[in-house]
Scaffold this motif. Sequence first.
Motif, PDB file in Angstrom:
ATOM      1  N   GLY A 112       0.832  -1.212   0.000  1.00 19.56           N
ATOM      2  CA  GLY A 112       0.000   0.000   0.000  1.00 19.56           C
ATOM      3  C   GLY A 112       0.860   1.252   0.000  1.00 19.56           C
ATOM      4  N   HIS A 113       1.948   1.210   0.751  1.00 19.22           N
ATOM      5  CA  HIS A 113       2.827   2.375   0.849  1.00 19.22           C
ATOM      6  C   HIS A 113       3.474   2.720  -0.498  1.00 19.22           C
ATOM      7  CE1 HIS A 113       6.273   4.853   1.890  1.00 19.22           C
ATOM      8  NE2 HIS A 113       7.060   3.921   1.391  1.00 19.22           N
ATOM      9  N   LEU A 114       3.912   1.718  -1.237  1.00 18.93           N
ATOM     10  CA  LEU A 114       4.583   2.053  -2.501  1.00 18.93           C
ATOM     11  C   LEU A 114       3.599   2.567  -3.547  1.00 18.93           C
ATOM     12  CD1 LEU A 114       4.514  -0.283  -5.002  1.00 18.93           C
ATOM     13  CD2 LEU A 114       5.880  -1.510  -3.336  1.00 18.93           C
ATOM     14  N   ASN A 139       1.507   6.931   4.571  1.00 13.87           N
ATOM     15  CA  ASN A 139       2.608   7.893   4.528  1.00 13.87           C
ATOM     16  C   ASN A 139       3.623   7.493   5.597  1.00 13.87           C
ATOM     17  OD1 ASN A 139       4.370  10.017   4.641  1.00 13.87           O
ATOM     18  ND2 ASN A 139       2.785  11.604   4.504  1.00 13.87           N
ATOM     19  N   SER A 140       4.778   6.979   5.136  1.00 13.12           N
ATOM     20  CA  SER A 140       5.761   6.436   6.080  1.00 13.12           C
ATOM     21  C   SER A 140       6.292   7.505   7.032  1.00 13.12           C
ATOM     22  CB  SER A 140       6.933   5.801   5.317  1.00 13.12           C
ATOM     23  OG  SER A 140       7.430   6.700   4.358  1.00 13.12           O
ATOM     24  N   SER A 141       6.148   8.787   6.656  1.00  8.19           N
ATOM     25  CA  SER A 141       6.622   9.855   7.550  1.00  8.19           C
ATOM     26  C   SER A 141       5.615  10.105   8.668  1.00  8.19           C
ATOM     27  CB  SER A 141       6.827  11.151   6.775  1.00  8.19           C
ATOM     28  OG  SER A 141       7.652  10.927   5.667  1.00  8.19           O
ATOM     29  N   GLU A 142       4.395   9.617   8.474  1.00  7.28           N
ATOM     30  CA  GLU A 142       3.349   9.914   9.469  1.00  7.28           C
ATOM     31  C   GLU A 142       2.973   8.724  10.331  1.00  7.28           C
ATOM     32  OE1 GLU A 142       0.003  11.941   7.726  1.00  7.28           O
ATOM     33  OE2 GLU A 142       1.310  13.475   6.833  1.00  7.28           O
ATOM     34  N   ILE A 143       3.033   7.516   9.796  1.00  6.28           N
ATOM     35  CA  ILE A 143       2.615   6.352  10.596  1.00  6.28           C
ATOM     36  C   ILE A 143       3.870   5.685  11.169  1.00  6.28           C
ATOM     37  CG2 ILE A 143       2.361   4.907   8.488  1.00  6.28           C
ATOM     38  CD1 ILE A 143       0.134   3.401  10.125  1.00  6.28           C
ATOM     39  N   SER A 144       3.912   5.561  12.492  1.00 10.55           N
ATOM     40  CA  SER A 144       5.117   5.014  13.120  1.00 10.55           C
ATOM     41  C   SER A 144       5.276   3.544  12.731  1.00 10.55           C
ATOM     42  CB  SER A 144       5.046   5.155  14.641  1.00 10.55           C
ATOM     43  OG  SER A 144       4.194   4.166  15.156  1.00 10.55           O
ATOM     44  N   HIS A 145       6.497   3.061  12.841  1.00 15.64           N
ATOM     45  CA  HIS A 145       6.780   1.693  12.419  1.00 15.64           C
ATOM     46  C   HIS A 145       5.853   0.691  13.111  1.00 15.64           C
ATOM     47  CE1 HIS A 145       8.989  -2.158  12.718  1.00 15.64           C
ATOM     48  NE2 HIS A 145       9.149  -1.943  11.434  1.00 15.64           N
ATOM     49  N   ASP A 146       5.743   0.774  14.448  1.00 19.86           N
ATOM     50  CA  ASP A 146       4.953  -0.217  15.178  1.00 19.86           C
ATOM     51  C   ASP A 146       3.455  -0.101  14.870  1.00 19.86           C
ATOM     52  OD1 ASP A 146       7.416  -0.815  16.120  1.00 19.86           O
ATOM     53  OD2 ASP A 146       6.919  -0.650  18.257  1.00 19.86           O
ATOM     54  N   ASP A 147       3.007   1.137  14.568  1.00 12.91           N
ATOM     55  CA  ASP A 147       1.581   1.325  14.266  1.00 12.91           C
ATOM     56  C   ASP A 147       1.176   0.645  12.961  1.00 12.91           C
ATOM     57  OD1 ASP A 147       1.094   2.653  16.571  1.00 12.91           O
ATOM     58  OD2 ASP A 147       1.078   4.671  15.690  1.00 12.91           O
ATOM     59  N   ARG A 148       2.172   0.317  12.131  1.00 12.16           N
ATOM     60  CA  ARG A 148       1.849  -0.342  10.850  1.00 12.16           C
ATOM     61  C   ARG A 148       1.242  -1.729  11.084  1.00 12.16           C
ATOM     62  NH1 ARG A 148       7.510   1.880   8.076  1.00 12.16           N
ATOM     63  NH2 ARG A 148       7.009   4.043   8.589  1.00 12.16           N
TER      64      ARG A 148
END
Length: 383
Positions: free
Chosen positions: A57-59, A87-96
């Motif tokens: 989804g991110h790409l 948006n990888s700048s907005e969603i933290s790694h763990d929240d993914r």
Amino acid sequence: MTQFDYLLYAPWLSPMNLLKDLEHSNHVTQTIIHKLDQGQEKIPLLPELNPPYWEFGHLIWFHEFWVHRHGLESNPSFLTQADTLFNSSEISHDDRWLAKIPTIDVLMNYFSDVMERTFTILRSGSVSSEQAYFIQLALYHEDMHNEAFAYMWQSLGYTWPLEPSLRFIEDQENNFEPRYIHISERKLLLGSAQNSGFIFDNEKWQHEVLVPEFSISSHAVSNGEYLEFLKSLNNAEISSTEHQPAYWKKEGDTWFERFHEQWLAIDLKAPVRHISAHNAEKYCLWRGVRLPTENELSVLMTSVSEHWQPSSLWEWTSSTFEPFEGFSPDPYQDYSAPWFDGKYRVLKGWSKFTPHYLRRPQFRNFYLPSRRDFFCGFRTCLA
Ligand SMILES: [Fe+2]
């Protein structure tokens, strides 16, 4: 210089070539995602991984955001919640891992809708500089995530559904014995020049550096050489996974390494891979050699290729990832700038999963020195 430097990254690929490369990368992405067995999309929360459907989804989001939304959240996405989710700048790694990722059918439709819009632009044959830049950026971003899928699949022991296999020995192009190459003091043009084609912001701009004389190995360190180092340690250290390359195991007297889902006896002549920079440095200390600097490895990789053996691995350097003088971020500001914090190391080269057009000697990769899950190895310089 400003963030509009990207207009200086001409010449652009022709619309037909861009179309061909994008179709190929999309085929790779779709095959990886399609061939996942049910349940394999659920993976443990680990710092170096992303949930596969999130990464997919991110790409797509990245492509839509830069190519069709002009980098503005105020221009709506095809997919509701796309900015919050992807948006990888907005969603933290763990929240993914907690995000409500849409179903795979919804994601596949999002993918086709976004790409079809780009194909329409490319087939029209009239592409502005701005469009050409952002389509190339989105394409190379997709390629980098495809490579990230390859090392994620390696971490997880999943079958890789495409070529190439991970067998490295057949890559040996130059059939000669490993040796140290002495290189006299010379001037190196480091970085990329204006109007030399697409580049990333951390390559700005080309400048001259003086590289003192050095001697560098023609080949990357092999499994056999690394094994000698392992055997020099005490038994407890050998059996601890700390010093071993990732994905090695010992049964009886035989060492095995895992290629995705397959365990094979190690090939002593193949370059050792999945080594952290820290372990590469421990090896160097034991052997009385050192890692090359970014400048030294750049000299080697821009020299005639018959003299040295590529490893098809990202190769560690001793250099911290830093901006060249005069750096300014490009519109995708998080590509380099957040990582100039002194913690990252420069790597040069490419892996088997890097498309040929990203295998440029000016390309600067960067990772934390503790990482070893991606396709990395190293060569050495005489101390
Ligand atoms: Fe990304």
